[in-house]
Design an enzyme around this catalytic site. Structure first.
Site, PDB file in Angstrom:
ATOM      1  N   TYR A  54      32.275  63.918  41.270  1.00 21.85           N
ATOM      2  CA  TYR A  54      33.565  64.561  40.974  1.00 21.85           C
ATOM      3  C   TYR A  54      34.391  63.748  39.976  1.00 21.85           C
ATOM      4  CZ  TYR A  54      36.235  61.189  43.647  1.00 21.85           C
ATOM      5  OH  TYR A  54      36.830  60.019  44.065  1.00 21.85           O
ATOM      6  N   MET A  63      36.038  59.097  35.353  1.00 21.73           N
ATOM      7  CA  MET A  63      37.157  58.229  35.745  1.00 21.73           C
ATOM      8  C   MET A  63      36.856  57.614  37.110  1.00 21.73           C
ATOM      9  SD  MET A  63      40.310  60.555  34.264  1.00 21.73           S
ATOM     10  CE  MET A  63      41.566  59.559  34.981  1.00 21.73           C
ATOM     11  N   PRO A  64      36.004  56.575  37.131  1.00 25.32           N
ATOM     12  CA  PRO A  64      35.663  55.960  38.406  1.00 25.32           C
ATOM     13  C   PRO A  64      36.852  55.236  39.030  1.00 25.32           C
ATOM     14  CG  PRO A  64      34.626  54.765  36.583  1.00 25.32           C
ATOM     15  CD  PRO A  64      35.293  55.969  36.002  1.00 25.32           C
ATOM     16  N   HIS A  65      36.945  55.337  40.357  1.00 26.04           N
ATOM     17  CA  HIS A  65      38.023  54.701  41.106  1.00 26.04           C
ATOM     18  C   HIS A  65      37.639  54.654  42.576  1.00 26.04           C
ATOM     19  CE1 HIS A  65      38.695  59.028  41.176  1.00 26.04           C
ATOM     20  NE2 HIS A  65      39.209  58.837  42.396  1.00 26.04           N
ATOM     21  N   ALA A  66      38.442  53.985  43.358  1.00 24.01           N
ATOM     22  CA  ALA A  66      38.244  53.928  44.804  1.00 24.01           C
ATOM     23  C   ALA A  66      39.621  53.798  45.446  1.00 24.01           C
ATOM     24  CB  ALA A  66      37.346  52.743  45.176  1.00 24.01           C
TER      25      ALA A  66
END
Length: 150
Positions: A54, A63-66
């Protein structure tokens, strides 16, 4: 007005073996610049494994994130272009050649960063301009032309 990105937050023409390597390299920029811990980078990868691709939000853009609880030290972004695009498994938007790693220290600032990025990419040519740009300074100027308070 706060700067969204600095030249040190940008890496261009990076070689990545696969999507995990690309996310890790994007996250390492955040680590190297004091935005997050190594735990956050692994959480970025785990998020994609758990929730799917996603994070590939537009053709060619991930847009990698955590979660900030996984080691965000302060808000920031990393910008990374790839020498060869990689596939995340997102049929509509693969392959990815631009990654914008996100680290938000609070929900409000995280949302403002995402809104600023969305504003930049409202111009359909912008993704291509950034993807093919060979100057970290020029990319930083593009991102910093959008106001982010916080």
């Amino acid at each position: 007005m706060q700067k969204l990105v600095h030249a040190d937050d940008i890496e261009l023409n990076v070689s990545a073996a696969d999507w995990q390597d690309a996310v890790r390299r994007s996250g390492n920029i955040l680590v190297d610049n004091g935005y997050v811990t190594r735990e956050y980078v692994e959480a970025m990868i785990q998020t994609v494994k758990t929730l799917g691709p996603y994070i590939v939000v537009a053709p060619g853009l991930a847009m990698p994130h955590a979660s900030r609880s996984n080691g965000v030290l302060k808000s920031g972004i990393s910008i990374m272009t790839l020498s060869q695009p990689v596939r995340f498994g997102n049929t509509s938007n693969d392959p990815v050649h631009l990654l914008i790693g996100l680290a938000g220290s609070n929900d409000e600032l995280h949302l403002k960063i995402i809104q600023a990025i969305a504003t930049i990419f409202e111009d359909e040519d912008m993704l291509e301009r950034i993807r093919t740009c060979s100057s970290k300074t020029t990319i930083a100027e593009i991102f910093n032309s959008v106001e982010v308070d916080g």
